[in-house]
Write a protein that holds these residues in place. Structure first.
Motif, PDB file in Angstrom:
ATOM      1  N   THR A  22       0.839  -1.205   0.000  1.00 28.62           N
ATOM      2  CA  THR A  22       0.000   0.000   0.000  1.00 28.62           C
ATOM      3  C   THR A  22       0.870   1.248   0.000  1.00 28.62           C
ATOM      4  O   THR A  22       1.656   1.472   0.918  1.00 28.62           O
ATOM      5  N   ARG A  23       0.710   2.083  -1.033  1.00 27.72           N
ATOM      6  CA  ARG A  23       1.474   3.333  -1.150  1.00 27.72           C
ATOM      7  C   ARG A  23       0.680   4.554  -0.729  1.00 27.72           C
ATOM      8  O   ARG A  23       1.271   5.596  -0.405  1.00 27.72           O
ATOM      9  N   ALA A  24      -0.660   4.480  -0.770  1.00 27.31           N
ATOM     10  CA  ALA A  24      -1.465   5.637  -0.391  1.00 27.31           C
ATOM     11  C   ALA A  24      -2.882   5.190  -0.064  1.00 27.31           C
ATOM     12  O   ALA A  24      -3.354   4.150  -0.546  1.00 27.31           O
ATOM     13  N   ILE A  25      -3.553   5.979   0.771  1.00 28.07           N
ATOM     14  CA  ILE A  25      -4.983   5.827   1.047  1.00 28.07           C
ATOM     15  C   ILE A  25      -5.664   7.067   0.490  1.00 28.07           C
ATOM     16  O   ILE A  25      -5.347   8.193   0.893  1.00 28.07           O
ATOM     17  N   ALA A  84      -4.104   6.905  11.591  1.00 20.66           N
ATOM     18  CA  ALA A  84      -3.623   5.872  12.502  1.00 20.66           C
ATOM     19  C   ALA A  84      -3.337   4.574  11.759  1.00 20.66           C
ATOM     20  O   ALA A  84      -2.338   3.891  12.034  1.00 20.66           O
ATOM     21  N   LEU A  85      -4.212   4.222  10.805  1.00 19.55           N
ATOM     22  CA  LEU A  85      -3.983   3.025   9.996  1.00 19.55           C
ATOM     23  C   LEU A  85      -2.661   3.121   9.241  1.00 19.55           C
ATOM     24  O   LEU A  85      -1.906   2.151   9.155  1.00 19.55           O
ATOM     25  N   ALA A  86      -2.403   4.301   8.671  1.00 19.86           N
ATOM     26  CA  ALA A  86      -1.167   4.484   7.910  1.00 19.86           C
ATOM     27  C   ALA A  86       0.059   4.270   8.805  1.00 19.86           C
ATOM     28  O   ALA A  86       1.050   3.650   8.380  1.00 19.86           O
ATOM     29  N   HIS A  99       8.837   3.146   1.781  1.00 17.54           N
ATOM     30  CA  HIS A  99       8.394   4.540   1.799  1.00 17.54           C
ATOM     31  C   HIS A  99       7.782   4.981   3.121  1.00 17.54           C
ATOM     32  O   HIS A  99       7.468   6.164   3.282  1.00 17.54           O
ATOM     33  N   GLY A 100       7.599   4.068   4.055  1.00 18.98           N
ATOM     34  CA  GLY A 100       7.033   4.439   5.341  1.00 18.98           C
ATOM     35  C   GLY A 100       5.509   4.486   5.299  1.00 18.98           C
ATOM     36  O   GLY A 100       4.876   3.927   4.398  1.00 18.98           O
TER      37      GLY A 100
END
Length: 402
Positions: free
Chosen positions: A142-145, A162-164, A172-173
């Motif tokens: 997953t790179r972005a939400i 918080a999920l991220a 990429h963190g």
């Protein structure tokens, strides 16, 4: 799998009120005067139409309004979102999570920039992205939400942030939270902050139907990330001296009108909210309809006043209600929005094997009768009466759904 769901009544020939307003905000003499001033100064060949100064002023005003550190203007919200996605430099296998009930634009931006679109279910009350189902689909890729403030109902971003943090990408963190606020300009999130100040990047649209408009197109990105802001400014102006870019600048006239629209945004939103709350009160007696959640403090701007018919009316009953409203009462309505993979072949191809049953069921119950803050009280009375009468008629065939 069903495809190409109808989004408007089968006949629009006799509509008294359109399926949706052609313009969301509205112009006053102040906008006309701004245009006259731009015309007067730009007619000089020494000055011309170069927009840098006017755009800078608009960007500064928009950043101050939202509380973000930076605002970067574009020629449309769609290109703005695509350039935010481009900044991520997505590679094959990189995933971007988004809600299945959505406008196609955000999903096409992900696909267009090489991302793997991952769909999650909506919250059953707001139809915004559900954080619980989002966590279900998060992976190490997953790179972005990508979150949409759907139809003006502001999302609480805290669960997604918080999920991220709990699910960082190994390289990429934490995946950045990108926000589509095309339908929520001027809203406030549940934390009380103005939309545009939370998350990594927030994208706004000033297209004709939106809450504020700049001659039919225009967009803005707000962010507190200096690197993102700098890169977006080069992407929209041919890449600076050594990187790729293109021409996606907002015009001087758009920026001048945008400044006036921004100053009037709260006034226009207040009128829309007042009209929507009035409609909700009028329709509260219609037991068959689930009404949009009533939220105060500009936390819901009602870009659409969305209704849900009973589950037993799913699909066919909803369609009959839309058609009856149009043909007998002249009231237009739209399904805003269907599940994207059911109505768009490219998105369906890129999400093969993914299903969001809750989204499909909710979208098949959804309709949005025409709403605009400049409707007269007589218009609104006639529309509410029509919705009540048409719903009662359909209930005689499908039942109350209780």
């Amino acid at each position: 799998m069903p495809t190409n769901p109808a989004t408007v009544p089968r006949s629009t020939a006799h509509l008294r009120w359109p399926v949706e307003p052609a313009q969301g905000g509205w112009y006053t003499e102040a906008e006309h005067e701004a245009v006259r001033q731009v015309l007067a100064e730009s007619d000089d060949w020494r000055t011309g139409w170069k927009s840098a100064t006017t755009t800078d002023v608009f960007e500064d005003a928009f950043a101050a309004y939202t509380g973000a550190a930076h605002a970067v203007a574009f020629n449309s919200g769609g290109t703005a979102l695509e350039m935010v996605m481009r900044y991520l430099q997505l590679t094959p296998g990189d995933e971007v999570v988004s809600c299945a009930i959505n406008f196609v634009g955000p999903h096409l931006a992900v696909i267009g920039q090489g991302g793997n679109l991952i769909l999650a279910e909506p919250d059953p009350l707001t139809l915004n992205l559900d954080p619980v189902d989002t966590e279900r689909v998060l992976t190490a890729r997953t790179r972005a939400i990508l979150i949409t403030h759907w139809n003006g109902a502001a999302v609480d971003l805290r669960p997604f942030l918080a999920l991220a943090e709990r699910h960082p990408h190994p390289v990429h963190g934490p995946p950045p939270v990108i926000v589509d606020a095309a339908r929520c300009c001027g809203g406030r999130t549940p934390t009380g902050r103005v939309v545009g100040s939370e998350g990594w990047a927030t994208i706004f649209s000033f297209e004709s139907k939106k809450l504020m408009t700049t001659f039919g197109q225009g967009g803005m990105v707000t962010t507190s990330d200096q690197s993102l802001a700098d890169r977006l400014r080069t992407l929209r102006t041919y890449g600076g001296l050594d990187r790729w870019g293109t021409n996606q600048m907002m015009t001087k006239a758009q920026a001048a009108v945008g400044l006036v629209q921004l100053a009037r945004l709260d006034e226009m939103n207040a009128a829309r909210i007042d009209r929507a709350h009035h409609r909700t009160r009028r329709l509260a007696r219609v037991a068959e309809l689930t009404l949009p959640p009533t939220r105060h403090g500009r936390k819901h701007l009602y870009y659409r006043h969305n209704l849900l018919v009973p589950a037993s009316w799913t699909g066919d009953g909803r369609d009959k209600l839309m058609n009856l409203l149009a043909e007998r009462h002249g009231v237009g309505s739209i399904v805003s929005d269907p599940v994207t993979y059911l109505g768009h072949r490219l998105i369906r191809h890129h999400t093969t094997g993914q299903r969001c049953p809750r989204a499909e069921q909710l979208a098949a119950r959804l309709l949005c009768p025409c709403l605009h803050p400049r409707m007269t009280p007589e218009d609104e009375t006639a529309i509410c009466d029509a919705i009540q009468q048409a719903t009662a008629h359909i209930a005689r065939t499908y039942g109350t759904g209780e």
